[in-house]
Write an enzyme that holds these catalytic residues in place. Sequence first.
Site, PDB file in Angstrom:
ATOM      1  N   ARG A  54       1.070  26.653 -12.572  1.00 31.26           N
ATOM      2  CA  ARG A  54       1.953  25.765 -13.336  1.00 31.26           C
ATOM      3  C   ARG A  54       1.138  25.159 -14.472  1.00 31.26           C
ATOM      4  NH1 ARG A  54      -0.647  21.948 -12.620  1.00 31.26           N
ATOM      5  NH2 ARG A  54       0.613  20.770 -14.086  1.00 31.26           N
ATOM      6  N   GLY A  55       1.821  24.383 -15.330  1.00 31.75           N
ATOM      7  CA  GLY A  55       1.150  23.857 -16.521  1.00 31.75           C
ATOM      8  C   GLY A  55       1.309  24.892 -17.621  1.00 31.75           C
ATOM      9  N   ALA A  56       1.677  24.415 -18.810  1.00 32.11           N
ATOM     10  CA  ALA A  56       2.108  25.332 -19.869  1.00 32.11           C
ATOM     11  C   ALA A  56       1.091  26.451 -20.203  1.00 32.11           C
ATOM     12  CB  ALA A  56       2.488  24.531 -21.107  1.00 32.11           C
ATOM     13  N   ARG A  91      10.392  30.417 -15.711  1.00 31.71           N
ATOM     14  CA  ARG A  91      10.546  28.979 -15.995  1.00 31.71           C
ATOM     15  C   ARG A  91      10.892  28.848 -17.483  1.00 31.71           C
ATOM     16  NH1 ARG A  91       6.314  24.756 -13.849  1.00 31.71           N
ATOM     17  NH2 ARG A  91       8.140  23.398 -13.908  1.00 31.71           N
ATOM     18  N   GLN A 204       2.563  16.050  -9.157  1.00 31.34           N
ATOM     19  CA  GLN A 204       1.403  16.709  -9.782  1.00 31.34           C
ATOM     20  C   GLN A 204       0.309  15.700 -10.118  1.00 31.34           C
ATOM     21  OE1 GLN A 204       4.579  17.199 -10.613  1.00 31.34           O
ATOM     22  NE2 GLN A 204       4.932  19.189 -11.560  1.00 31.34           N
ATOM     23  N   ASP A 245       4.833  20.850 -22.989  1.00 36.20           N
ATOM     24  CA  ASP A 245       5.303  22.200 -22.639  1.00 36.20           C
ATOM     25  C   ASP A 245       5.933  22.894 -23.839  1.00 36.20           C
ATOM     26  OD1 ASP A 245       5.210  20.731 -19.916  1.00 36.20           O
ATOM     27  OD2 ASP A 245       5.315  22.862 -19.461  1.00 36.20           O
ATOM     28  N   ASN A 255       7.794  17.333 -22.173  1.00 30.93           N
ATOM     29  CA  ASN A 255       6.756  17.296 -21.137  1.00 30.93           C
ATOM     30  C   ASN A 255       7.422  16.843 -19.839  1.00 30.93           C
ATOM     31  OD1 ASN A 255       3.889  17.604 -20.527  1.00 30.93           O
ATOM     32  ND2 ASN A 255       3.891  15.410 -20.156  1.00 30.93           N
ATOM     33  N   LYS A 256       6.640  16.767 -18.791  1.00 31.06           N
ATOM     34  CA  LYS A 256       7.179  16.429 -17.471  1.00 31.06           C
ATOM     35  C   LYS A 256       8.096  15.216 -17.521  1.00 31.06           C
ATOM     36  CE  LYS A 256       6.764  18.256 -14.480  1.00 31.06           C
ATOM     37  NZ  LYS A 256       7.770  19.242 -14.066  1.00 31.06           N
TER      38      LYS A 256
HETATM   39  O1  MRU Z   1       6.190  21.411 -13.948  1.00 34.21           O
HETATM   40  P1  MRU Z   1       4.755  21.548 -14.360  1.00 34.21           P
HETATM   41  O2  MRU Z   1       3.801  21.023 -13.333  1.00 34.21           O
HETATM   42  O3  MRU Z   1       4.412  22.939 -14.808  1.00 34.21           O
HETATM   43  O4  MRU Z   1       4.660  20.593 -15.614  1.00 34.21           O
HETATM   44  C1  MRU Z   1       3.469  20.506 -16.290  1.00 34.21           C
HETATM   45  C2  MRU Z   1       3.466  19.503 -17.351  1.00 34.21           C
HETATM   46  O5  MRU Z   1       4.446  18.854 -17.612  1.00 34.21           O
HETATM   47  C3  MRU Z   1       2.232  19.415 -18.151  1.00 34.21           C
HETATM   48  O6  MRU Z   1       2.062  18.121 -18.629  1.00 34.21           O
HETATM   49  C4  MRU Z   1       2.375  20.377 -19.327  1.00 34.21           C
HETATM   50  O7  MRU Z   1       2.528  21.684 -18.864  1.00 34.21           O
HETATM   51  C5  MRU Z   1       1.257  20.328 -20.276  1.00 34.21           C
HETATM   52  S1  MRU Z   1      -0.129  20.913 -19.518  1.00 34.21           S
HETATM   53  C6  MRU Z   1      -1.361  21.393 -19.969  1.00 34.21           C
END
Ligand code: MRU
Length: 368
Positions: A54-56, A91, A204, A245, A255-256
């Site tokens: 996970r994470g962009a 996703r 997270q 993201d 973002n989240k």
């Molecule tokens: O749902 P996730 O855990 O993939 O969400 C991640 C985030 O929101 C991060 O802040 C985002 O991907 C930037 S990360 C380097």
Amino acid sequence: MKVNGKNYETIWLKPEDERIVQIIDQQFLPFKFVIADLCSVDDVSEAIRSMSVRGAPLIGAAGAFGVYLATIQTTSDHELIKAADLLKSSRPTAVNLSYAVDRALNEIVPEKSREGKMRAAKSFALKLCEEEKEYCRMIGEFGLPVIKEISMRKKEAVVNILTHCNAGWLASIDYGTALAPVYLAHDNGIKVHVWVDETRPRNQGSRLTAWELLQHGVPHTIIADNCGGHLMQRGLVDMVIVGSDRTTTNGDVANKTGTYLKALAAFHNNIPFYAAFPSSSIDWNINDGIPEIPIEQRDSGELKYIEGCKNGKIEKVLIAPEQSQALNYAFDVTPSQFITALITERGICKPDKHGILNLFRERIKNEG
Ligand code: MRU
């Protein structure tokens, strides 16, 4: 980054068999450190969907490795494109996924033989990882002076930094995005302390950000998601830094979920709010975030159940009436007006078209 003294990245090819992709399975952290094998496109798609990766930036890299596995599994371009579509649909919000999968496809299309496609896809996935790592390293370099300046202003007292979700090395290949400047500041002897938003519903923050900060020895405190505003009112937050993201050309940042509320609170309290991300998180086709960025809705079970560890066993328990409805939007959009600046691998800019294009001048012809 180091885990128990050993260097790790988040995704790599298995040394004994390079037809297998290995990941740190983030579903088990912080309770267990598990390395998982991904052997097929379906495995990669499921790992992205279930958030084992996970994470962009990491989702993008996983997508590129997924295309590589597809070249091993498939025999026709038609099947390859189907595999790419499956990966891209795993996703929806992080633009890094379609960016990486489309780039991978472009690399392999000119190759006529299956071996040629395999070679091109593998080398692209590895190249993308190196690129993303370097971008994150540079985000650290460009973000460092921001923290340094606050530290100097505070006469070297601790700089309190609030972050939301996990935008550390676990969300990228290495270094992190939002956390890259924090790690660098810490390594440079600047006193930092991180307020870690728990980040419901998947936690997270408390599960991943806290774990990786702990591994690196960065002082931090986990807080409930809704506590940030209170800390800001009492002068206990010097800056906020989050990942992204998908960032639009106007500087809006998805973002989240909950990021927007932190930005509003920071704005109200005159606290600088930064979004740090590599250019792979910029969607050059979108100007206006709120109507245009697709926001992922995840299973409502993530809200009604919570996962934890009891006697060494990871378990889920119900925390809401089973019959209640729950709505699980996984991301939100922070309009650029609430963002102080964007930190990218090319430097820092104002969150607007002019600022972004000034850093990415090669885009001016297309965008300007
Ligand atoms: O749902 P996730 O855990 O993939 O969400 C991640 C985030 O929101 C991060 O802040 C985002 O991907 C930037 S990360 C380097």
